[in-house]
Design a protein around this motif. Structure first.
Motif, PDB file in Angstrom:
ATOM      1  N   ASP A 157       0.547   0.588   5.541  1.00  0.00           N
ATOM      2  CA  ASP A 157       0.457   0.808   6.985  1.00  0.00           C
ATOM      3  C   ASP A 157      -0.581   1.873   7.351  1.00  0.00           C
ATOM      4  OD1 ASP A 157       1.605  -0.337   9.130  1.00  0.00           O
ATOM      5  OD2 ASP A 157       2.989   1.324   9.517  1.00  0.00           O
ATOM      6  N   THR A 158      -1.158   2.510   6.351  1.00  0.00           N
ATOM      7  CA  THR A 158      -2.142   3.575   6.610  1.00  0.00           C
ATOM      8  C   THR A 158      -3.360   2.987   7.335  1.00  0.00           C
ATOM      9  OG1 THR A 158      -1.427   4.611   4.562  1.00  0.00           O
ATOM     10  CG2 THR A 158      -3.495   5.410   5.513  1.00  0.00           C
ATOM     11  N   GLN A 159      -3.623   3.538   8.500  1.00  0.00           N
ATOM     12  CA  GLN A 159      -4.743   3.047   9.313  1.00  0.00           C
ATOM     13  C   GLN A 159      -6.047   3.118   8.517  1.00  0.00           C
ATOM     14  OE1 GLN A 159      -4.016   2.573  12.852  1.00  0.00           O
ATOM     15  NE2 GLN A 159      -5.959   1.476  12.906  1.00  0.00           N
ATOM     16  N   GLY A 160      -6.788   2.029   8.476  1.00  0.00           N
ATOM     17  CA  GLY A 160      -8.095   2.043   7.808  1.00  0.00           C
ATOM     18  C   GLY A 160      -8.044   1.596   6.355  1.00  0.00           C
ATOM     19  N   LEU A 161      -6.856   1.403   5.807  1.00  0.00           N
ATOM     20  CA  LEU A 161      -6.758   0.971   4.403  1.00  0.00           C
ATOM     21  C   LEU A 161      -6.990  -0.540   4.320  1.00  0.00           C
ATOM     22  CD1 LEU A 161      -6.118   1.605   1.424  1.00  0.00           C
ATOM     23  CD2 LEU A 161      -3.723   1.169   1.930  1.00  0.00           C
ATOM     24  N   ALA A 162      -8.043  -0.933   3.582  1.00  0.00           N
ATOM     25  CA  ALA A 162      -8.377  -2.353   3.520  1.00  0.00           C
ATOM     26  C   ALA A 162      -7.470  -3.089   2.545  1.00  0.00           C
ATOM     27  CB  ALA A 162      -9.833  -2.531   3.104  1.00  0.00           C
ATOM     28  N   ARG A 163      -7.142  -2.425   1.419  1.00  0.00           N
ATOM     29  CA  ARG A 163      -6.389  -3.146   0.392  1.00  0.00           C
ATOM     30  C   ARG A 163      -5.501  -2.197  -0.400  1.00  0.00           C
ATOM     31  NH1 ARG A 163     -10.065  -7.499  -2.288  1.00  0.00           N
ATOM     32  NH2 ARG A 163      -9.692  -8.650  -0.380  1.00  0.00           N
ATOM     33  N   LEU A 164      -4.327  -2.682  -0.728  1.00  0.00           N
ATOM     34  CA  LEU A 164      -3.379  -1.899  -1.539  1.00  0.00           C
ATOM     35  C   LEU A 164      -2.982  -2.747  -2.740  1.00  0.00           C
ATOM     36  CD1 LEU A 164      -1.555   0.762  -1.481  1.00  0.00           C
ATOM     37  CD2 LEU A 164       0.250  -0.751  -0.692  1.00  0.00           C
TER      38      LEU A 164
END
Ligand code: SF4
Length: 396
Positions: free
Chosen positions: A200-207
């Motif tokens: 849910d971290t804003q700006g994170l493209a991929r986990l």
């Protein structure tokens, strides 16, 4: 101010350990240099005899090229001292990962005077959420060198994910030695909750998750992986063997049927694994069982480890399978893995994927399949598969 270099051998946890040391030295005002650094840190691995040999070689070489060398990580914590007899400028740091960066920084000394900026690999960051292991697989030295399982507070993990994204990282890999053991009891977070919150971290493209034991692939985790759009459709689940008597002898906590049942809900994911070849008692029939489970589970990439006994483990004294047999079985399994990867890549021809470019001309798709394409490093590019090579899928 001292110039330093840091290198690591082994897995993503070793990489994360090395990063901690690197960032701590940078924060103390020391400067990272590719050449002519006074200080070298070698974060070592001891997963196999060969890994220790390579780690020792790296430390010996660093000792010739640098004034002081710190040998850290799993290899340094192994009871049988694989680093004895190295020159006097080598300091072996046999400490838990949490204490190592502080120890090295204190020993290098308070000579720093400026706050330097970390020269980070901007695309991918490895965030350690858990360390150690409380299982006791018969072949494994990890519980001895890294201690029992412990987890970081969810708040600290999420803060670090935020920091990595702010530093420009597009992808975060949650790492741990036994990731599925993750628990923040106070915050009531298990791994599935952490996945949802981190993604849910804003700006994170991929986990992504680095690796998870099949016992921990439960419905909550599967739902979190499926329902979170920026989570990669990839999971690394160590199999180690597909033969039930061997799995029992290894002290693994599942049989082959359980493995297959647990990964079935992720049949469309790109599944990768680790296998130990030539564990004591593995005969041709047992090895074929492993090949069959790899195929039935739809696994693509297999990291093949020819068995080597590790000091202090239950099977330390046993190594009856001849080296030539291990080599031959390893080759067969690697070939199976190569063909399965090519088949998965071919299934993408003519279809669209979104690739995160992480190196010049290369990147990884949504399921961590490798692509060859043009694009800016750190960019997400929509592509269509045109052809397949041995190195990945060629974008149109
Ligand atoms: S689960 Fe088994 S193989 Fe993995 S780190 Fe723990 S003891 Fe080693």
């Amino acid at each position: 101010m001292a110039g330093f270099s840091v290198r690591f051998l082994g897995c993503k946890v070793s990489y994360a350990d090395a990063q901690l040391i690197r960032e701590r030295l940078l924060a103390d005002g020391h400067v990272e240099r590719d050449d002519e650094a006074e200080i070298a840190v070698v974060n070592t691995c001891c997963v196999t005899h060969e890994a220790v040999r390579k780690s020792r070689h790296a430390a010996a070489r660093a000792a010739r090229e640098h004034e002081r060398v710190y040998v850290t990580g799993c290899g340094a914590n192994l009871a049988a001292d694989g680093f004895a007899g190295l020159p006097d400028n080598v300091v072996v740091v046999a400490r838990r990962a949490e204490e190592t960066a502080g120890f090295v920084a204190r020993d290098v000394g308070p000579i720093g005077c400026v706050q330097a900026d970390a020269k980070l690999d901007r695309v991918r960051a490895f965030v350690r959420v858990q360390d150690g292991c409380s299982f006791s697989c018969a072949f494994c030295v990890i519980p001895i060198v890294r201690g029992p399982s412990r987890s970081r507070a969810a708040e600290a993990v999420l803060r670090e994910v935020r920091k990595r994204v702010d530093q420009g990282h597009r992808e975060v890999v949650l790492t741990g030695i036994n990731l599925g053991c993750y628990r923040d009891r106070e915050a009531r977070y298990a791994l599935a909750d952490l996945v949802r919150a981190a993604a849910d971290t804003q700006g994170l493209a991929r986990l992504r998750l680095s690796s998870i034991e099949v016992n921990h692939v439960n419905p909550e985790l599967v739902a979190a992986l499926r329902e979170t759009p920026n989570v990669a459709r990839h999971l690394h689940v160590p199999l180690q063997s597909g033969d039930d008597p061997i799995l029992r002898a290894m002290g693994r906590r599942y049989d082959s049927a359980t493995f297959l049942r647990r990964v079935r809900p992720l049949a469309d994911f790109n599944l990768t694994t680790d296998v130990i070849v030539g564990f004591p008692g593995e005969d041709e029939r047992a090895f074929r069982g492993t090949m069959d489970v790899v195929a039935e589970a739809g696994i693509t990439k297999v990291h093949v480890f020819p068995y080597s006994p590790r000091p202090g483990t239950a099977t330390a004294a046993a190594d009856p399978v001849p080296a030539a047999v291990k080599r031959e079985r390893s080759e067969r399994l690697r070939e199976r893995s190569r063909l399965a990867s090519l088949a998965r890549w071919r299934s993408k021809l003519g279809r669209e994927d979104v690739v995160l470019v992480d190196r010049p001309g290369r990147g990884y798709g949504d399921d961590y399949s490798p692509w060859l394409l043009r694009g800016e490093i750190g960019e997400l590019v929509s592509v269509r598969g045109r052809a397949v090579t041995e190195e990945g899928i060629l974008a149109a």
